[in-house]
Motif scaffolding. Structure first.
Motif, PDB file in Angstrom:
ATOM      1  N   UNK A   1      -4.294   2.510  -2.873  1.00  0.00           N
ATOM      2  CA  UNK A   1      -5.558   2.717  -2.138  1.00  0.00           C
ATOM      3  C   UNK A   1      -6.669   3.271  -3.023  1.00  0.00           C
ATOM      4  N   UNK A   2      -6.316   3.846  -4.169  1.00  0.00           N
ATOM      5  CA  UNK A   2      -7.340   4.452  -5.041  1.00  0.00           C
ATOM      6  C   UNK A   2      -7.881   3.472  -6.078  1.00  0.00           C
ATOM      7  N   UNK A   3      -7.363   2.235  -6.092  1.00  0.00           N
ATOM      8  CA  UNK A   3      -7.697   1.307  -7.168  1.00  0.00           C
ATOM      9  C   UNK A   3      -8.888   0.413  -6.831  1.00  0.00           C
ATOM     10  N   UNK A   4      -9.630   0.038  -7.868  1.00  0.00           N
ATOM     11  CA  UNK A   4     -10.698  -0.955  -7.721  1.00  0.00           C
ATOM     12  C   UNK A   4     -10.074  -2.341  -7.644  1.00  0.00           C
ATOM     13  N   UNK A   5     -10.910  -3.330  -7.292  1.00  0.00           N
ATOM     14  CA  UNK A   5     -10.412  -4.704  -7.202  1.00  0.00           C
ATOM     15  C   UNK A   5      -9.835  -5.197  -8.517  1.00  0.00           C
ATOM     16  N   UNK A   6     -10.532  -4.901  -9.631  1.00  0.00           N
ATOM     17  CA  UNK A   6     -10.047  -5.323 -10.944  1.00  0.00           C
ATOM     18  C   UNK A   6      -8.712  -4.691 -11.293  1.00  0.00           C
ATOM     19  N   UNK A   7      -8.554  -3.402 -10.943  1.00  0.00           N
ATOM     20  CA  UNK A   7      -7.281  -2.709 -11.221  1.00  0.00           C
ATOM     21  C   UNK A   7      -6.159  -3.278 -10.350  1.00  0.00           C
TER      22      UNK A   7
ATOM     23  N   UNK B   1       0.809  -1.226   0.000  1.00  0.00           N
ATOM     24  CA  UNK B   1       0.000   0.000   0.000  1.00  0.00           C
ATOM     25  C   UNK B   1       0.842   1.276   0.000  1.00  0.00           C
ATOM     26  N   UNK B   2       2.097   1.180   0.463  1.00  0.00           N
ATOM     27  CA  UNK B   2       2.923   2.390   0.529  1.00  0.00           C
ATOM     28  C   UNK B   2       3.605   2.704  -0.804  1.00  0.00           C
ATOM     29  N   UNK B   3       3.426   1.833  -1.790  1.00  0.00           N
ATOM     30  CA  UNK B   3       3.998   2.080  -3.111  1.00  0.00           C
ATOM     31  C   UNK B   3       2.870   2.326  -4.125  1.00  0.00           C
ATOM     32  N   UNK B   4       3.180   3.121  -5.168  1.00  0.00           N
ATOM     33  CA  UNK B   4       2.198   3.317  -6.239  1.00  0.00           C
ATOM     34  C   UNK B   4       2.246   2.118  -7.187  1.00  0.00           C
ATOM     35  N   UNK B   5       1.477   2.197  -8.267  1.00  0.00           N
ATOM     36  CA  UNK B   5       1.415   1.074  -9.210  1.00  0.00           C
ATOM     37  C   UNK B   5       2.804   0.721  -9.729  1.00  0.00           C
ATOM     38  N   UNK B   6       3.531   1.733 -10.199  1.00  0.00           N
ATOM     39  CA  UNK B   6       4.873   1.498 -10.745  1.00  0.00           C
ATOM     40  C   UNK B   6       5.785   0.859  -9.702  1.00  0.00           C
TER      41      UNK B   6
ATOM     42  N   UNK C   1      -5.934  -6.317  -9.321  1.00  0.00           N
ATOM     43  CA  UNK C   1      -5.538  -7.612  -9.875  1.00  0.00           C
ATOM     44  C   UNK C   1      -4.684  -7.445 -11.120  1.00  0.00           C
ATOM     45  N   UNK C   2      -4.952  -6.403 -11.895  1.00  0.00           N
ATOM     46  CA  UNK C   2      -4.105  -6.100 -13.051  1.00  0.00           C
ATOM     47  C   UNK C   2      -2.680  -5.764 -12.605  1.00  0.00           C
ATOM     48  N   UNK C   3      -2.578  -5.012 -11.504  1.00  0.00           N
ATOM     49  CA  UNK C   3      -1.247  -4.675 -10.966  1.00  0.00           C
ATOM     50  C   UNK C   3      -0.532  -5.952 -10.527  1.00  0.00           C
TER      51      UNK C   3
ATOM     52  N   UNK D   1       1.439   6.151 -11.573  1.00  0.00           N
ATOM     53  CA  UNK D   1       1.739   6.866 -10.324  1.00  0.00           C
ATOM     54  C   UNK D   1       0.559   6.917  -9.352  1.00  0.00           C
ATOM     55  N   UNK D   2      -0.506   6.191  -9.684  1.00  0.00           N
ATOM     56  CA  UNK D   2      -1.677   6.142  -8.803  1.00  0.00           C
ATOM     57  C   UNK D   2      -1.369   5.326  -7.545  1.00  0.00           C
ATOM     58  N   UNK D   3      -1.842   5.790  -6.371  1.00  0.00           N
ATOM     59  CA  UNK D   3      -1.658   4.999  -5.150  1.00  0.00           C
ATOM     60  C   UNK D   3      -2.548   3.761  -5.165  1.00  0.00           C
TER      61      UNK D   3
END
Length: 393
Positions: A166-172, A122-127, A174-176, A162-164
């Motif tokens: 915590x802002x992502x949906x479940x589907x997003x 959670x402390x890291x963004x998508x990248x 899982x993509x990460x 660069x999205x955190x």
């Protein structure tokens, strides 16, 4: 011995939990069931005497109800679970004999896992999440950024790196998770019910996404699910487990046609048959075919003798050109027109390997039976609305 196209081989694999394993093994060999063994010994037989082969580049789906042993089995593939007995071979090498360095190398470079609960930081963004494994490997910042961005784009998250979390949906999320697993460029991707927490529409999108990724990267994927429709949609091969034992391994079509026993049949009876049956199973040979060079009177005779109101038009080597109707052929015959003049080129087509499920919307609307064409554009057969709808029964 390991076949050239086999990447994972499982030989007589068992995993038992509890102190009195030897007594439990004797009871199991005497055909005692899982519950009976637990009552008598306190030992849980998680998996028992499983042998299978997984080919390079295939999606191998393991399906079973809760407690069937599917997750325990898959965790033996990367030695998160150490088997009580039996062997797991990667490219012919027994991973049970790997030393610590070899096992770490295998886990970092050859096999990756995607979990149901995402397992993101959670402390890291998508990248930051996607490139984490590459960072652990010691890859340079520029190189790991480039690799991570490639995977982020592939799973459809371009521009969101660069999205955190915590802002992502479940589907997003899982993509990460999938992008992070793929960033290490593993030979094998283990996926433990990765889509089961997602709502049905997102789940369907992710299934499609996985098949798209597979077509590009040609990875070996071991996928766990309890959903027979998901298993049949994704799996090149499907293995059904019950009470720690392997009941049947087959392609979805083979399993649908020849279930091993009533347990497998009950599983399959709950499936959407259109997710299993491909066009090649129901297509028929069109009985009215005319060539582009034929005259309209020949087309009329063909349709009359076969009792149909349209004919499929082909060129050399059976290359499909389109359809002519009886009304247009009669008009052309009167007006001195050619087949090419009355040809309807804008018709629905499909391929032999397409699942019936994927042509349901077309079948419901089409004026003519759907033409089935090969890779070279040649006419292989036709599928009528009746063929598609009757297969659902």
């Amino acid at each position: 011995m390991n076949n050239n196209d086999t990447i994972l081989t499982v030989q007589n694999l068992s995993k038992l939990y509890g102190a009195e394993k030897n007594r439990a093994i004797k009871l199991k060999k005497a055909n005692a069931n899982k519950d009976e063994i637990y009552v008598k010994t306190g030992v849980t037989v998680a998996i028992w005497d499983i042998s299978l082969e997984i080919k390079k580049g295939e999606i191998f789906v393991i399906i079973g109800l809760s407690g069937s042993g599917k997750s325990t089995l898959v965790r033996c593939f990367n030695m998160l679970n150490k088997p009580t007995s039996g062997h797991v071979l990667y490219d012919g090498k027994d991973i049970g004999n790997f030393n610590k360095h070899e096992l770490n190398d295998y886990r970092r470079n050859k096999i990756s896992m995607v979990f149901q609960n995402f397992g993101l930081m959670s402390h890291r963004d998508i990248l930051g999440n996607v490139e984490y494994g590459l960072e652990v490997k010691g890859m340079s910042k520029a190189e790991r950024h480039e690799k991570a961005m490639e995977m982020i784009n592939m799973v459809g998250l371009k521009g969101l790196e660069n999205e955190p979390i915590s802002s992502l949906s479940g589907g997003m999320m899982q993509r990460v998770g999938i992008a992070r697993a793929l960033a290490n460029d593993p030979e094998i991707l283990l996926m433990d019910e990765p889509f089961s927490a997602l709502d049905p529409l997102v789940r369907k999108d992710m299934q499609f996404e996985l098949l798209k990724i597979q077509s590009k990267l040609d990875k070996t994927i071991v996928f766990i699910t309890h959903d027979i429709n998901e298993a049949f949609k994704l799996g090149d091969k499907v293995a059904i487990m019950k009470d720690g034992e392997l009941i049947q391994i087959a392609t979805p079509e083979e399993m649908s046609d020849h279930p091993e026993n009533n347990y497998v049949k009950q599983f399959i009876d709950s499936a959407d048959k259109t997710q299993v049956i491909s066009v090649s199973n129901v297509m028929i040979t069109p009985n009215s075919i005319v060539r582009l060079k034929d005259n309209p009177s020949y087309a009329i005779n063909q349709m009359r003798s076969n009792g149909v109101s349209s004919a499929y038009v082909v060129a050399e080597k059976m290359k499909l050109q389109g359809v002519v109707t009886i009304d247009d052929a009669v008009r052309a015959n009167k007006e001195g027109l050619t087949i090419a003049d009355i040809l309807i080129r804008d018709i629905n087509t499909t391929t032999p390997d397409t699942l019936l499920h994927d042509i349901l919307p077309i079948a419901a609307e089409t004026k003519f039976p759907i033409a089935v064409i090969g890779d070279d554009g040649s006419l292989k057969g036709i599928v009528s609305k009746a063929h598609v709808l009757s297969s659902m029964i």
